[in-house]
Design an enzyme around this catalytic site. Structure first.
Site, PDB file in Angstrom:
ATOM      1  N   LYS A   1       7.343  -0.228   5.525  1.00 34.00           N
ATOM      2  CA  LYS A   1       7.281  -0.127   4.057  1.00 34.00           C
ATOM      3  C   LYS A   1       8.471  -0.857   3.460  1.00 34.00           C
ATOM      4  O   LYS A   1       9.512  -0.996   4.106  1.00 34.00           O
ATOM      5  CB  LYS A   1       7.331   1.338   3.599  1.00 34.00           C
ATOM      6  CG  LYS A   1       6.749   1.530   2.220  1.00 34.00           C
ATOM      7  CD  LYS A   1       5.228   1.510   2.293  1.00 34.00           C
ATOM      8  CE  LYS A   1       4.551   1.659   0.965  1.00 34.00           C
ATOM      9  NZ  LYS A   1       3.100   1.829   1.176  1.00 34.00           N
TER      10      LYS A   1
ATOM     11  N   ASN B   1      -3.931   1.219 -10.622  1.00 34.36           N
ATOM     12  CA  ASN B   1      -5.233   0.558 -10.573  1.00 34.36           C
ATOM     13  C   ASN B   1      -6.288   1.357  -9.829  1.00 34.36           C
ATOM     14  O   ASN B   1      -7.448   1.387 -10.222  1.00 34.36           O
ATOM     15  CB  ASN B   1      -5.104  -0.797  -9.877  1.00 34.36           C
ATOM     16  CG  ASN B   1      -4.279  -1.732 -10.732  1.00 34.36           C
ATOM     17  OD1 ASN B   1      -4.216  -1.559 -11.934  1.00 34.36           O
ATOM     18  ND2 ASN B   1      -3.640  -2.697 -10.094  1.00 34.36           N
ATOM     19  N   ALA B   2      -5.886   1.988  -8.722  1.00 34.42           N
ATOM     20  CA  ALA B   2      -6.868   2.687  -7.886  1.00 34.42           C
ATOM     21  C   ALA B   2      -7.603   3.740  -8.713  1.00 34.42           C
ATOM     22  O   ALA B   2      -8.826   3.858  -8.646  1.00 34.42           O
ATOM     23  CB  ALA B   2      -6.186   3.322  -6.689  1.00 34.42           C
TER      24      ALA B   2
HETATM   25  N1  GLU Z   1      -0.077  -0.124   0.244  1.00 34.91           N
HETATM   26  C1  GLU Z   1      -1.273   0.290   0.882  1.00 34.91           C
HETATM   27  C2  GLU Z   1      -1.078   1.564   1.650  1.00 34.91           C
HETATM   28  O1  GLU Z   1      -0.139   2.290   1.437  1.00 34.91           O
HETATM   29  C3  GLU Z   1      -1.905  -0.808   1.716  1.00 34.91           C
HETATM   30  C4  GLU Z   1      -1.041  -1.439   2.764  1.00 34.91           C
HETATM   31  C5  GLU Z   1      -1.725  -2.649   3.344  1.00 34.91           C
HETATM   32  O2  GLU Z   1      -2.710  -3.099   2.798  1.00 34.91           O
HETATM   33  O3  GLU Z   1      -1.242  -3.138   4.359  1.00 34.91           O
HETATM   34  O4  GLU Z   1      -1.887   1.905   2.467  1.00 34.91           O
END
Ligand code: GLU
Length: 414
Positions: free
Chosen positions: A106, A221-222
């Site tokens: 992350k 957005n989600a």
């Molecule tokens: N940020 C998204 C998550 O927390 C997607 C990460 C990605 O697509 O690699 O799952």
């Protein structure tokens, strides 16, 4: 353990699940309790005013026993090092729950991107790549969008990375626009991924979405994507919120009006009809399905006892603390955990990475079909594990995921 520190939550969730694997991976387990590497970076940006402002970011690489670190980049004013460590741990677990050959990482930068001009945002994004390009790459470490980041930011980043390494390398970032190697079907997945999981769960329970009253605590957005689809599912949206507060109408909110307000960047406080409520009231509304889609620590030991939903699906990462999990489990309120419920994002990222590395692109139908199969298979595995061990779905998922990670570590001699 009582904690609202997301990293302590992640550790506690792993410890709970390890009880079902104890004795098999005792040498490997302590190694996944902490990220393998954390980097703190300072990114100076020349602001439009001429002032040089320093932005601090944290980069955590949790575990790569099963493949390259895969993760999202978060721009938010409340980012902390422990939050980034937690999110990297959850990514390892999420990828393994879906059986993707990827690890977890992350990146979070302490910034409110709404306060930056487009030029400043681009400089910050390119500055990040300049500081960290040696630690990322298509076979090592593959970033993607997360809270407040998007395809435009990925485009700047993949451009900067490719300039620095001297060749076009689209597979280093996922969530890119189609014109530079993004995957067909990402848009549909973003809109529908949650539905695959929810419908598969309800089908397994011999139920449907028809007539279900839904509350979505939403920040980005989600949440809006979900709201746009709700009418077509037969369910009714009775409550939702944005960063300014919530709105509620027991007979159903006017979705067209909500979409119109948000597409014009207006706040839900301008919503006509219904009732204006606070964020905490929203989480405690009587409903069939509650969907926290904002940030961490929304349902805690303090308010879990007041939740009146019959089912919770976590669209955000980490909205329910371990203490709240225990209360909800005792109250027979099932939680479809983040590591499954929002895993369609990273699954389509994985498909994008595979297509980039092969330089061969799939049709939209192919992506959709593969995604649905992945989500349904993962859900079946999690339901089976939870039932076998008589635990909540989250713990069931952790047992599945940790067994995969720990087995890979063991086989590799770690
Ligand atoms: N940020 C998204 C998550 O927390 C997607 C990460 C990605 O697509 O690699 O799952």
């Amino acid at each position: 353990m009582s904690t609202n520190n997301p990293f302590l939550s992640a550790q506690s969730q792993m410890q709970t699940a390890y009880a079902f694997l104890a004795g098999r991976y005792d040498e490997q387990f302590p190694k996944i309790l902490n990220p393998e590497r954390i980097i703190e970076v300072n990114i100076p940006v020349k602001m439009d005013s001429g002032e040089i402002r320093n932005f601090v970011g944290y980069r955590a690489q949790h575990n790569a026993a099963r493949g390259p670190y895969k993760w999202g980049i978060r721009y938010h004013q409340d980012v902390t090092k422990d939050e980034v460590k937690a999110l990297s741990t959850w990514m390892s677990i999420k990828c393994a729950t879906l059986d993707l050959p990827l690890g977890g990482g992350k990146w979070g930068i302490i910034v409110n991107p709404k306060e930056l001009s487009e030029r400043e945002l681009e400089q910050l994004s390119r500055g990040w790549v300049q500081k960290l390009y040696k630690y990322i790459g298509p076979l090592d470490d593959v970033p993607a969008p997360d809270v407040n980041t998007n395809g435009k930011i990925m485009s700047w980043m993949v451009d900067e990375y490719s300039r620095l390494v001297g060749h076009w390398t689209p597979g280093t970032f996922t969530g890119k626009p189609l014109s530079i190697g993004g995957s067909l079907g990402r848009d549909t997945a973003t809109a529908q991924g949650w539905l695959y999981v929810l419908e598969a769960y309800l089908t397994a329970k011999k139920d449907t979405l028809q007539g279900k009253k839904i509350v979505i605590q939403w920040a980005g957005n989600a949440g809006l994507n979900m709201i746009e689809l709700i009418d077509r599912t037969g369910a009714i949206l009775i409550g939702t919120s944005d960063s300014h507060g919530g709105i509620y109408d027991e007979s159903g909110l006017d979705i067209a009006q909500i979409v119109e307000l948000k597409k014009n960047k207006k706040s839900l406080t301008e919503y006509k009809w219904g009732k204006q409520i606070s964020n905490s009231e929203l989480l405690e509304l009587a409903c069939d399905i509650l969907i926290p889609a904002a940030l961490e620590n929304q349902i805690t030991g303090d308010n879990a006892k007041n939740v009146k939903a019959h089912l919770i699906m976590e669209l955000a990462n980490g909205p329910i603390t371990p203490e709240a999990d225990t209360v909800l489990f005792a109250r027979n309120i099932p939680v479809i955990p983040d590591i499954l419920a929002n895993a369609w994002g990273v699954t389509v990222s994985y498909f994008e990475q595979v297509q980039n590395n092969a330089n061969y692109f799939w049709s939209r139908a192919e992506v959709q079909e593969k995604l649905k199969l992945k989500m349904e298979t993962a859900l079946a595995g999690v339901l089976h594990s939870a039932e076998e061990h008589n635990v909540m779905l989250r713990t069931g998922a952790y047992v599945v995921a940790m067994e995969r990670i720990l087995e890979a570590m063991k086989v590799r001699g770690e």
